[in-house]
Design a protein around this motif. Structure first.
Motif, PDB file in Angstrom:
ATOM      1  N   ARG A  53      -2.396   8.382 -13.213  1.00  0.00           N
ATOM      2  CA  ARG A  53      -1.920   7.844 -11.699  1.00  0.00           C
ATOM      3  C   ARG A  53      -0.635   8.411 -11.332  1.00  0.00           C
ATOM      4  O   ARG A  53       0.275   8.506 -12.225  1.00  0.00           O
ATOM      5  CB  ARG A  53      -2.225   6.285 -11.845  1.00  0.00           C
TER       6      ARG A  53
ATOM      7  N   LYS B 246      -8.910  10.560  -6.989  1.00  0.00           N
ATOM      8  CA  LYS B 246      -9.571   9.458  -7.856  1.00  0.00           C
ATOM      9  C   LYS B 246      -9.827  10.262  -9.238  1.00  0.00           C
ATOM     10  O   LYS B 246      -9.639   9.669 -10.290  1.00  0.00           O
ATOM     11  CB  LYS B 246     -10.371   8.774  -7.164  1.00  0.00           C
TER      12      LYS B 246
ATOM     13  N   GLN C  89      -3.838   5.083   2.265  1.00  0.00           N
ATOM     14  CA  GLN C  89      -5.036   4.142   1.697  1.00  0.00           C
ATOM     15  C   GLN C  89      -4.936   4.483   0.348  1.00  0.00           C
ATOM     16  O   GLN C  89      -5.415   3.604  -0.603  1.00  0.00           O
ATOM     17  CB  GLN C  89      -6.388   4.837   2.277  1.00  0.00           C
ATOM     18  N   LEU C  90      -4.819   5.904  -0.251  1.00  0.00           N
ATOM     19  CA  LEU C  90      -4.558   6.040  -1.604  1.00  0.00           C
ATOM     20  C   LEU C  90      -3.622   5.298  -2.319  1.00  0.00           C
ATOM     21  O   LEU C  90      -3.711   4.623  -3.371  1.00  0.00           O
ATOM     22  CB  LEU C  90      -4.381   7.485  -1.903  1.00  0.00           C
TER      23      LEU C  90
ATOM     24  N   LYS D 260      -9.227  12.388  -1.008  1.00  0.00           N
ATOM     25  CA  LYS D 260      -9.326  10.972  -1.743  1.00  0.00           C
ATOM     26  C   LYS D 260     -10.288  10.706  -2.778  1.00  0.00           C
ATOM     27  O   LYS D 260      -9.798  10.225  -3.792  1.00  0.00           O
ATOM     28  CB  LYS D 260      -9.789   9.925  -0.645  1.00  0.00           C
ATOM     29  N   LYS D 261     -11.276  11.346  -2.804  1.00  0.00           N
ATOM     30  CA  LYS D 261     -12.149  11.765  -3.879  1.00  0.00           C
ATOM     31  C   LYS D 261     -11.751  12.266  -5.026  1.00  0.00           C
ATOM     32  O   LYS D 261     -11.651  12.145  -6.164  1.00  0.00           O
ATOM     33  CB  LYS D 261     -13.453  12.276  -3.500  1.00  0.00           C
TER      34      LYS D 261
ATOM     35  N   LYS E 292      -2.337   2.388  -1.501  1.00  0.00           N
ATOM     36  CA  LYS E 292      -2.982   1.238  -1.599  1.00  0.00           C
ATOM     37  C   LYS E 292      -3.913   0.973  -2.660  1.00  0.00           C
ATOM     38  O   LYS E 292      -3.616  -0.163  -3.402  1.00  0.00           O
ATOM     39  CB  LYS E 292      -3.648   0.417  -0.388  1.00  0.00           C
ATOM     40  N   GLN E 293      -4.678   1.724  -3.006  1.00  0.00           N
ATOM     41  CA  GLN E 293      -5.431   1.555  -4.126  1.00  0.00           C
ATOM     42  C   GLN E 293      -4.987   1.990  -5.491  1.00  0.00           C
ATOM     43  O   GLN E 293      -5.373   1.045  -6.411  1.00  0.00           O
ATOM     44  CB  GLN E 293      -6.879   2.714  -3.828  1.00  0.00           C
ATOM     45  N   PHE E 294      -4.116   2.587  -5.630  1.00  0.00           N
ATOM     46  CA  PHE E 294      -3.319   3.026  -6.768  1.00  0.00           C
ATOM     47  C   PHE E 294      -2.202   2.032  -7.010  1.00  0.00           C
ATOM     48  O   PHE E 294      -1.577   1.783  -8.195  1.00  0.00           O
ATOM     49  CB  PHE E 294      -2.714   4.239  -6.764  1.00  0.00           C
ATOM     50  N   GLY E 295      -1.842   1.264  -5.797  1.00  0.00           N
ATOM     51  CA  GLY E 295      -0.839   0.179  -5.940  1.00  0.00           C
ATOM     52  C   GLY E 295       0.752   0.734  -6.180  1.00  0.00           C
ATOM     53  O   GLY E 295       1.526   0.207  -6.990  1.00  0.00           O
TER      54      GLY E 295
ATOM     55  N   CYS F  52       3.879   4.705  -0.661  1.00  0.00           N
ATOM     56  CA  CYS F  52       3.451   6.085   0.219  1.00  0.00           C
ATOM     57  C   CYS F  52       4.704   6.251   1.197  1.00  0.00           C
ATOM     58  O   CYS F  52       4.911   5.235   1.768  1.00  0.00           O
ATOM     59  CB  CYS F  52       2.184   5.516   0.845  1.00  0.00           C
TER      60      CYS F  52
END
Length: 416
Positions: free
Chosen positions: A110, A102, A129-130, A98-99, A132-135, A138
């Motif tokens: 992205r 990003k 989770q990734l 995840k880190k 969701k963060q990037f919109g 998945c």
């Protein structure tokens, strides 16, 4: 068109060096279709206290030039065996991918879609989770049923164990949160129904893409990497070939039982592979005078097409009926056997079986039927359902990675 496709697979890094494997082949044909795949995997080797790349960086990128695809090696600890360190290695990948994702996005842009693949479920959680963060969407790929596999294969855990119950709840959460699901098992939705989750996970969300074979690479290797072997070239014997692991779970002792019944026939069993059962099986073959069984050892994967294409009959594992097999099977060598255009002999599997579906070989339900099938074929006759090379080629084309990638693209592009 969702151009930038990020593939998350903890164990994908070996594919960079092997120049093959499920996600390597997906990336190859995604690239040809105009997409830009990126593969994220761990920098540690599976089950070995070694790393693919020795670096202190959180991640390091390498380009697989043959398929023009970046591989991102994510830092994780090494481990040996299946103990605590392996679990911590999984947690490392979950946190660090995840880190790394990003940071990678900040440098390269992205993703448009994330394709997260098990074996273990934490990779799927990271993908959700990734996304969701990037919109973005998945798609979660399930290649191994956790915790169902643990229950089936372990003597320590049952379905009523509190830890297993927690894992089942986590599994259901993944299936609910994923925008789409891809299973390598044909009857995956049967499993969801068995769990009682069909109200939360509609059938329309579940897709089936099995493992397969890169026919382009298979045909190239068959032509360019030949094995000089007098047994394979012997015109006076009927050659039964097995390739793969030689472990207790593969139950090759049954194959030796069959060989014992056919010692007086012109049948030779040629076994390629390695594993912790090989030495014991070789000793047994010597003690029983099974001169018709030859252990050939391990060969590089590029030589397998030339081997299986010269067999008279290719055999799968001799595993007894497995609870997980009722949902389907996905052994890689099955699809190589199809590509060889030689008949396949399968043991005991009578549902969700591509060998039966494509008439690409034969199925035996017990030792006597195994003996009878090989004896009949060695005598130049057909056994049960007829087989032709065209049947096997049709199966190989259905499970070619070019075909499978086209199916994957439909899922990736599907509106949520």
């Amino acid at each position: 068109m969702k151009t930038n496709i990020w593939i998350l697979n903890h164990y994908a890094s070996a594919m960079y060096f092997d120049r093959g494997g499920r996600h390597y082949n997906f990336a190859k044909y995604l690239r040809r279709a105009g997409y830009a795949p990126v593969i994220f995997g761990a920098n540690s080797k599976h089950g070995k206290a070694e790393r693919f790349l020795e670096t202190d960086a959180l991640w390091e990128e390498r380009i697989a030039e043959e398929i023009d695809t970046p591989f991102v090696f994510v830092r994780t600890r090494t481990y040996d065996g299946n103990g605590k360190q392996r679990v911590l290695n999984m947690i490392d990948f979950y946190r660090n991918v995840k880190k790394a994702a990003k940071e990678y996005a900040a440098q390269h842009g992205r993703p448009d879609v994330i394709f997260a693949s098990s074996v273990h479920p934490l990779t799927l959680v990271a993908g959700i989770q990734l996304a969701k963060q990037f919109g973005v969407k998945c798609v979660c790929e399930v290649r191994d049923l956790w915790p169902e596999s643990i229950v089936v294969y372990s003597s320590r855990f049952t379905k009523n164990d509190p830890l297993i119950g927690l894992l089942y709840r986590g599994e259901k959460w993944i299936y609910r949160k994923a925008d789409a699901l891809v299973f390598t098992m044909e009857a995956a939705y049967d499993y969801i129904v068995e769990r009682g989750w069909e109200k939360d996970i509609p059938r329309s969300k579940v897709h089936y893409i099995n493992n397969g074979v890169d026919l382009e690479q298979f045909d190239y290797n068959k032509e360019h990497f030949c094995v000089d072997d007098p047994d394979l070239d012997d015109p006076d014997t009927f050659k039964v070939v097995y390739t793969g692991s030689i472990r207790l779970v593969n139950n090759l002792g049954l194959l030796l039982d069959v060989a014992g019944h056919l010692k007086e026939r012109r049948v030779k069993f040629l076994i390629w592979g390695s594993g912790d059962e090989r030495e014991a099986l070789e000793q047994r073959a010597r003690s029983e005078g099974l001169s018709n069984v030859v252990f050939k050892g391990r060969v590089e994967k590029k030589y397998v097409p030339a081997i299986v294409s010269r067999a008279d009959l290719n055999v799968m594992d001799m595993q007894e009926k497995n609870e997980l097999f009722r949902f389907g099977i996905s052994p890689n060598k099955l699809f190589e056997y199809f590509a060889a255009e030689r008949p396949v002999l399968m043991y005991q599997l009578d549902r969700y079986n591509p060998v039966m579906e494509y008439r690409a070989g034969f199925v035996a339900q017990n030792k006597d039927e195994l003996v009878s099938c090989i004896e009949t074929l060695a005598g130049g006759q057909q056994w049960e359902a007829g087989w032709t090379p065209a049947c096997s080629r049709k199966a190989a084309e259905a499970f070619s990675y070019q075909t499978l990638t086209a199916e994957l693209i439909k899922i990736l592009e599907e509106d949520q």
